[in-house]
Design a protein around this motif. Structure first.
Motif, mmCIF file in Angstrom:
data_model
loop_
_atom_site.group_PDB
_atom_site.id
_atom_site.type_symbol
_atom_site.label_atom_id
_atom_site.label_comp_id
_atom_site.label_asym_id
_atom_site.label_seq_id
_atom_site.Cartn_x
_atom_site.Cartn_y
_atom_site.Cartn_z
ATOM 1 N N ILE A 182 27.361 -58.045 10.271
ATOM 2 C CA ILE A 182 26.339 -58.183 11.235
ATOM 3 C C ILE A 182 26.062 -56.925 11.968
ATOM 4 N N ALA A 183 24.780 -56.617 11.617
ATOM 5 C CA ALA A 183 23.993 -55.384 11.951
ATOM 6 C C ALA A 183 23.511 -55.505 13.406
ATOM 7 N N MET A 184 23.615 -54.525 14.531
ATOM 8 C CA MET A 184 23.214 -54.562 15.614
ATOM 9 C C MET A 184 21.832 -53.914 15.631
ATOM 10 N N GLY A 185 21.131 -54.294 16.591
ATOM 11 C CA GLY A 185 19.527 -53.811 16.783
ATOM 12 C C GLY A 185 18.700 -54.827 16.921
ATOM 13 N N PHE A 186 17.378 -54.474 17.415
ATOM 14 C CA PHE A 186 16.396 -55.263 17.605
ATOM 15 C C PHE A 186 15.374 -55.448 16.752
ATOM 16 N N ASP A 187 15.781 -55.404 15.367
ATOM 17 C CA ASP A 187 14.799 -55.141 14.341
ATOM 18 C C ASP A 187 14.311 -57.023 14.116
ATOM 19 N N PHE A 188 15.233 -57.515 14.262
ATOM 20 C CA PHE A 188 15.114 -59.182 14.113
ATOM 21 C C PHE A 188 13.715 -59.761 14.712
ATOM 22 N N LEU A 189 13.370 -58.923 16.005
ATOM 23 C CA LEU A 189 12.348 -59.516 16.741
ATOM 24 C C LEU A 189 10.984 -59.450 15.817
ATOM 25 N N GLY A 190 10.777 -58.698 14.718
ATOM 26 C CA GLY A 190 9.853 -58.800 14.018
ATOM 27 C C GLY A 190 9.794 -59.800 13.004
ATOM 28 N N ALA B 118 10.357 -63.852 11.185
ATOM 29 C CA ALA B 118 9.600 -65.054 11.381
ATOM 30 C C ALA B 118 10.766 -66.046 12.238
ATOM 31 N N ALA B 119 10.328 -66.644 12.928
ATOM 32 C CA ALA B 119 11.552 -67.470 14.025
ATOM 33 C C ALA B 119 11.749 -68.580 13.103
ATOM 34 N N ARG B 120 10.994 -69.380 12.335
ATOM 35 C CA ARG B 120 11.154 -70.487 11.634
ATOM 36 C C ARG B 120 11.634 -71.411 12.317
ATOM 37 N N PHE B 121 11.398 -71.712 13.674
ATOM 38 C CA PHE B 121 11.760 -73.168 14.554
ATOM 39 C C PHE B 121 10.792 -73.166 15.333
ATOM 40 N N PRO B 122 10.493 -74.637 15.621
ATOM 41 C CA PRO B 122 9.225 -74.982 16.319
ATOM 42 C C PRO B 122 9.635 -74.916 18.040
ATOM 43 N N ILE B 123 8.526 -74.854 18.742
ATOM 44 C CA ILE B 123 8.729 -75.143 20.278
ATOM 45 C C ILE B 123 7.995 -76.138 20.525
ATOM 46 N N SER B 124 8.294 -77.139 21.074
ATOM 47 C CA SER B 124 7.672 -78.354 21.425
ATOM 48 C C SER B 124 6.576 -78.156 22.499
ATOM 49 N N GLN C 17 3.227 -70.649 16.208
ATOM 50 C CA GLN C 17 3.643 -71.462 15.037
ATOM 51 C C GLN C 17 5.096 -70.970 14.780
ATOM 52 N N PRO C 18 5.763 -71.738 14.124
ATOM 53 C CA PRO C 18 6.901 -71.625 13.521
ATOM 54 C C PRO C 18 7.179 -70.067 12.528
ATOM 55 N N THR C 19 5.896 -69.824 11.817
ATOM 56 C CA THR C 19 5.785 -68.353 11.085
ATOM 57 C C THR C 19 5.740 -67.218 12.013
ATOM 58 N N ASP C 20 5.625 -67.503 13.411
ATOM 59 C CA ASP C 20 5.516 -66.159 14.191
ATOM 60 C C ASP C 20 6.695 -65.540 14.471
ATOM 61 N N SER C 21 6.859 -64.641 14.983
ATOM 62 C CA SER C 21 8.057 -63.717 15.227
ATOM 63 C C SER C 21 8.966 -64.101 16.322
ATOM 64 N N TYR C 22 10.132 -63.606 16.205
ATOM 65 C CA TYR C 22 11.249 -63.894 17.277
ATOM 66 C C TYR C 22 10.539 -63.462 18.468
ATOM 67 N N ARG D 35 7.515 -63.222 19.690
ATOM 68 C CA ARG D 35 6.473 -63.915 19.945
ATOM 69 C C ARG D 35 7.055 -65.199 20.758
ATOM 70 N N ALA D 36 8.101 -65.761 20.024
ATOM 71 C CA ALA D 36 8.775 -67.068 20.424
ATOM 72 C C ALA D 36 9.537 -66.765 21.968
ATOM 73 N N PHE D 37 9.873 -65.355 21.970
ATOM 74 C CA PHE D 37 10.611 -65.000 23.362
ATOM 75 C C PHE D 37 9.465 -65.041 24.449
ATOM 76 N N ALA D 38 8.211 -64.521 24.021
ATOM 77 C CA ALA D 38 7.074 -64.354 25.284
ATOM 78 C C ALA D 38 6.746 -65.939 25.359
ATOM 79 N N VAL D 39 6.639 -67.007 24.439
ATOM 80 C CA VAL D 39 6.445 -68.004 24.707
ATOM 81 C C VAL D 39 7.446 -68.824 25.640
ATOM 82 N N GLY D 40 8.636 -68.480 25.327
ATOM 83 C CA GLY D 40 9.877 -69.056 26.348
ATOM 84 C C GLY D 40 9.626 -68.376 27.837
ATOM 85 N N LEU D 41 9.263 -66.949 27.870
ATOM 86 C CA LEU D 41 9.296 -66.554 29.075
ATOM 87 C C LEU D 41 7.967 -66.916 30.060
#
Length: 381
Positions: A44-52, A54-60, A67-72, A74-80
């Protein structure tokens, strides 16, 4: 020389702080190295590269487009955005409800005071997560279907699908209105600064307000801006149009508001009770009515006592939003938990969650401390 330096209390204090800081940095560094070593052994590599990625999960529910195709990221910004939205609503509504509960607790009517006391004691001594689950079960299981929805107010419908109510939206071009609003804010800010610097206490403010209102009207006229209301209408098995609160959001808003209002009510009641009784009697001797006395005499003095503990209460409200996981509302903690389950980036996810909540808490503390300093500032003669 060294003897004189050793007996210098200030130097010893600085040296102790440096040693503590170095020890803390060493512990953090060792934890980071140990975690990195263990994660590398597991591939398991450390770092924040995963933020770019695709999240691949919906947010109700989301205030921002997602959209699920958006990045992680973007998903964090939606949750915030969801976290800030529910926190702001709970803070405002619970403060107003807490003030009413404080007045009810101080009421001379025995039934009103007893009812407020029972409510406060029952809510404050029950775990919050139990209350959230209770309200969620009430909203999702005991409300009628959309065809038999309750209508407590005209155009407002309450069903197992959530709360539906009329919405108001803007029409026309908002760009001229936005520029006019910016100019009005600058104008009023300049007037405020001029008044403060030149001590123009007797200067009239209505011409400036009229000019700012004129700018806003001009911007609305230029963009042909208007308001359009839309009421929800039953179509098939659900309501269409208008605005709505989902069962998850409704249960979280109701549970957090009722729980926080109980604590806010006790804080406000204690602040009002701390104002000397002589202030009430002096206002009564001047012929002021009870509500006028409360508004202009008691509450301004009670704020000096209320604001510091209310700061802690607001911080607790923000942190309690993480319990949205219990009812399925997609706040920031929900999004980060889902991300950790998909990517395995637990350290990075928890670090982002801690950094965000720390930033929000420090911002709220800074604002409340500035407000507290303003109301406690001694007026110059």
């Amino acid at each position: 020389m060294f003897r004189s330096l050793w007996f210098d209390g200030r130097l010893r204090a600085v040296l102790a702080q440096v040693l503590i800081a170095c020890g803390f940095a060493g512990v953090v560094g060792w934890l980071f190295w140990n975690a990195r070593h263990n994660l590398m052994q597991r591939g398991i590599a450390m770092g924040f590269d995963f933020l770019g990625e695709a999240a691949r999960f919906p947010i109700s529910e989301h205030l921002l487009a997602y959209q699920p195709t958006d990045s992680y990221g973007r998903a964090f910004a939606v949750g915030l955005a969801n976290t800030l939205y529910i926190s702001l609503l709970v803070i405002v509504v619970s403060t107003v409800l807490g003030f009413l509960l404080a007045l009810a607790r101080r009421s001379r009517h025995p039934l009103v005071a007893a009812a407020a006391t029972v409510y406060l004691e029952a809510i404050r001594n029950t775990p919050l997560v139990v209350q959230l689950l209770f309200w969620y079960s009430v909203v999702t299981l005991n409300l009628p279907a959309p065809r038999q929805a309750l209508e407590p107010l005209p155009g407002v419908f309450l069903s197992v699908r959530g709360l539906f109510f009329p919405s108001v939206s803007w029409t026309g071009d908002l760009v001229p209105l936005a520029w006019a609003a910016g100019a009005a804010v600058v104008l009023l800010g300049a007037r405020f600064v001029y008044k403060r610097r030149h001590r123009a206490a007797g200067a009239r403010g209505w011409p400036w307000l009229a000019l700012a209102a004129g700018l806003l009207l001009w911007g609305a006229w230029q963009g042909q801006v208007g308001l359009q209301s839309q009421a929800p209408v039953l179509r098939g098995l659900n309501f269409l149009g208008g605005a709505s609160f989902t069962p998850e959001f409704s249960a979280l808003l109701l549970g957090l508001t009722l729980y926080s209002a109980a604590f806010s009510g006790e804080i406000i009641r204690s602040g009002i009770a701390a104002v000397p009784r002589g202030q009430w009697e002096a206002a009564r001797s001047l012929g002021l009515r009870p509500w006028t006395t409360l508004r202009w005499v008691v509450v301004p003095q009670a704020l000096r006592i209320i604001v510091p503990p209310m700061t802690s209460q607001y911080l607790s409200i923000i942190k309690n939003t993480t319990l949205a996981l219990a009812v399925g509302y997609p706040d920031l903690s929900f999004v980060i938990t889902t991300t950790i389950n998909q990517t395995g980036q637990a350290i990075e996810g928890i670090a982002i969650l801690m950094a965000v909540y720390l930033s929000i808490s420090l911002s709220v503390s800074l604002f409340m401390n500035l407000y507290n300093r303003r109301i406690n500032r001694t007026q110059r003669p």
